[in-house]
Every structure is written in C-alpha cells, then in structure tokens.
Design an enzyme around this catalytic site. Structure first.
Site, PDB file in Angstrom:
ATOM      1  N   HIS A 165     -33.046  54.475 -72.175  1.00 49.85           N
ATOM      2  CA  HIS A 165     -32.101  53.942 -73.161  1.00 49.85           C
ATOM      3  C   HIS A 165     -32.586  52.589 -73.650  1.00 49.85           C
ATOM      4  CE1 HIS A 165     -30.631  52.060 -69.472  1.00 49.85           C
ATOM      5  NE2 HIS A 165     -29.817  51.279 -70.172  1.00 49.85           N
TER       6      HIS A 165
ATOM      7  N   HIS B 292     -31.502  49.374 -73.695  1.00 47.45           N
ATOM      8  CA  HIS B 292     -31.255  48.035 -73.164  1.00 47.45           C
ATOM      9  C   HIS B 292     -32.563  47.311 -72.828  1.00 47.45           C
ATOM     10  CE1 HIS B 292     -26.826  49.064 -72.031  1.00 47.45           C
ATOM     11  NE2 HIS B 292     -26.956  48.677 -73.281  1.00 47.45           N
TER      12      HIS B 292
ATOM     13  N   ASP C  43     -33.557  45.310 -70.532  1.00 43.86           N
ATOM     14  CA  ASP C  43     -34.113  45.335 -69.169  1.00 43.86           C
ATOM     15  C   ASP C  43     -34.769  46.676 -68.848  1.00 43.86           C
ATOM     16  OD1 ASP C  43     -31.445  46.374 -69.179  1.00 43.86           O
ATOM     17  OD2 ASP C  43     -31.301  46.151 -67.018  1.00 43.86           O
ATOM     18  N   HIS C  44     -34.720  47.605 -69.798  1.00 43.11           N
ATOM     19  CA  HIS C  44     -35.378  48.909 -69.622  1.00 43.11           C
ATOM     20  C   HIS C  44     -36.533  49.097 -70.605  1.00 43.11           C
ATOM     21  CE1 HIS C  44     -32.225  50.708 -66.949  1.00 43.11           C
ATOM     22  NE2 HIS C  44     -31.629  49.622 -67.390  1.00 43.11           N
TER      23      HIS C  44
ATOM     24  N   HIS D  70     -23.199  55.485 -70.825  1.00 45.72           N
ATOM     25  CA  HIS D  70     -23.583  54.073 -70.696  1.00 45.72           C
ATOM     26  C   HIS D  70     -24.045  53.549 -72.063  1.00 45.72           C
ATOM     27  CE1 HIS D  70     -25.298  50.465 -68.910  1.00 45.72           C
ATOM     28  NE2 HIS D  70     -26.470  50.756 -69.436  1.00 45.72           N
TER      29      HIS D  70
ATOM     30  N   ASP E 241     -29.419  54.138 -66.242  1.00 47.22           N
ATOM     31  CA  ASP E 241     -28.152  53.520 -65.858  1.00 47.22           C
ATOM     32  C   ASP E 241     -26.985  54.505 -65.966  1.00 47.22           C
ATOM     33  OD1 ASP E 241     -29.534  51.194 -65.459  1.00 47.22           O
ATOM     34  OD2 ASP E 241     -28.742  50.143 -67.216  1.00 47.22           O
TER      35      ASP E 241
ATOM     36  N   HIS F 231     -31.144  50.364 -60.836  1.00 46.40           N
ATOM     37  CA  HIS F 231     -30.661  49.079 -60.293  1.00 46.40           C
ATOM     38  C   HIS F 231     -30.345  49.202 -58.803  1.00 46.40           C
ATOM     39  CE1 HIS F 231     -30.104  46.710 -64.008  1.00 46.40           C
ATOM     40  NE2 HIS F 231     -29.849  47.874 -64.589  1.00 46.40           N
TER      41      HIS F 231
HETATM   42 ZN   LIG Z   1     -28.408  49.736 -69.419  1.00 48.73          ZN
END
Ligand SMILES: [Zn+2]
Length: 262
Positions: A58, A60, A62-63, A116, A135, A173
């Site tokens: 996805h 985001h 941090d990905h 998410h 996530d 995570h």
């Molecule tokens: Zn995420």
C-alpha cells in the site's frame, strides 16, 4: 560446495517498529515494502544480495518511501496495488494476479484486502506457507481503518483467514505486545491469548521479533478474527460499546475500543 538456493525470508527492522521483508535465495532478493532504502541497502550488502524486485502492499510512506532511492541504484520491476497511486509501480496488481519471479524463484498470488487503505493488496506465496499482508492483519491485531470501512476490513480479513492455519503471517509492524494486551482485555478467559502475551513480552524483553506468527495462532487469539464469538459480543454489549447482533458492528466496536486503548 553446492550453492544453497533455498528461499529465505529475513526481517529488516526500520523506523520505530516496522519490518521490511527480504525474500532471497542467497544471491537475489525481492523486498516487500521498502519504506527505508538505506536499511534495505545495508541488508543487501551484509548478506551479499542483489535486488531483483520490489513488492508493495500500500501507499503509506513507511512502506513505499524507499522506492525512488532504490530505483536510482537498481533497475528492477516494482509490483504494487493497481488501485493506489504510488510512483515507480510498473506492474500494477489486483486480486487474482500472480507475480512470477525468476530470481529468487517464487510465485505470489495477489489478494485485494482494502480497509487500512482503499487499494491495499496482500501477497500469498505459492509453494511456501507465507503471507505478506502489510498493515491489514497484525500479530494479535489489525490495521487501523484509514480509508476503508469495517465491512471492507472484515471481508479482507476473512479472505486471509481462509488460508491454511500453518501460513506464516509476515506483517509490517512489531505491535504484538500492545495488540495482545488489548486481546486479553477482550477475552479475559482465553488462556491461549494470555500465554501468547506472556511469550511475546519475553521475546521483546530479549529484543527478538514476535513475527511472523501463524494464521492458526491468529485465529485462536486475535480478536479481529474472533469478533463473531458470543463472549466478545456479550462483553461489547455489557460495556455499552454495542447494542445489536450485527457482527460487522461488533468488529467496528472492537476497532473503536482499540483506538483508545492504553
Ligand atoms: Zn499503513
């Protein structure tokens, strides 16, 4: 000496509590959700691996945030959700698509798992019991509903729950202890949940990752796969968080409760 070509999955910790996943055959690596390019480059160097593919779940940061820097150094295909705008994707994917990598040699089936984020996808390895779910499902918990509904998330989690119990859940995570503290509050009578929390706390005290878990463990302890249990809806009702018999409403009430749980 024969070269060991067996596939391995290696966790690369990044940021506060992310895991980026390297799938490699001791020579070539695919990376899942490289939020941090420097962490990936360091791991490739340490293990003497060449990057061969990038897989995204996805959008985001941090990905997906490390993709541009990795592409400056490596000329590799970038797989990711067709329904999200992520710079660098040249292989857009949707439910039913199959990613075929030659080095490392691996096929991955794609699941649409919105909730998410609106276009979130997951990868199910073929021939190995591995799930890379970003996530969506976490050890003991699930992702927050930033762009999707409880209805969508329950359908996404049900698709995941249909996979075999021995499936390893490579989530993104290290949230396990906090998730399981909540799970114990939701199911105070569930001995497996209590034992799992104690085991996770012990691992974290020694700095060891609690993931991957197995889908079987999740089904017996994760409240976000167990919201249809009568004891859970009874507790939600008696604590004033739910006033009907709708399982989707029970899931939404659990997610609400978890958002404010400390
Ligand atoms: Zn995420």
């Amino acid at each position: 000496m024969p070269v060991d070509q067996s596939l391995q999955v290696t966790a690369i910790p990044a940021f506060e509590d992310n895991y980026l996943w390297l799938i490699h055959d001791h020579e070539y690596a695919a990376v899942v959700d490289p939020g941090d390019a420097a962490a990936i480059e360091a791991a490739l160097a340490t293990h003497q691996l060449k990057l061969a593919a990038i897989l995204l779940t996805h959008h985001h940061a941090d990905h997906a945030g490390g993709v541009p820097a990795l592409l400056r150094h490596w000329n590799v295909p970038v797989y990711g959700p067709a329904n999200e705008r992520i710079p660098g994707i040249d292989h857009p994917l949707r439910e039913g698509d199959v990613v075929t990598l030659t080095s490392p040699s691996l096929q991955l089936k794609v699941l649409d798992v919105p909730g998410h984020t609106a276009g979130h996808i997951a990868y199910v390895a073929q021939g190995e019991p591995w799930l890379f779910c970003g996530d969506t499902l976490f050890a003991g918990g699930c992702g927050r509903l930033f762009e999707g509904s409880a209805d969508q998330m329950t359908q996404s989690l049900e698709k995941i729950a249909a996979l075999p119990n021995n499936t390893k859940v490579y989530c993104a995570h290290e949230y396990t202890v906090s998730n399981l503290r909540f799970a114990v509050a939701v199911e105070p009578e569930n001995q497996q949940t209590a034992a799992r929390l104690a085991a996770a706390q012990e691992l974290r005290a020694r700095g060891i990752a609690t993931v991957p878990s197995t889908l079987g463990e999740e089904k017996s302890t994760n409240p976000f796969l167990r919201y249809r249990e009568k004891s859970i809806s009874d507790l939600l009702k008696s604590s004033g968080r739910l006033n009907n018999e709708n399982p989707i409403a029970a899931f939404a009430a659990l997610r609400e409760w978890k958002n404010g749980f400390r």
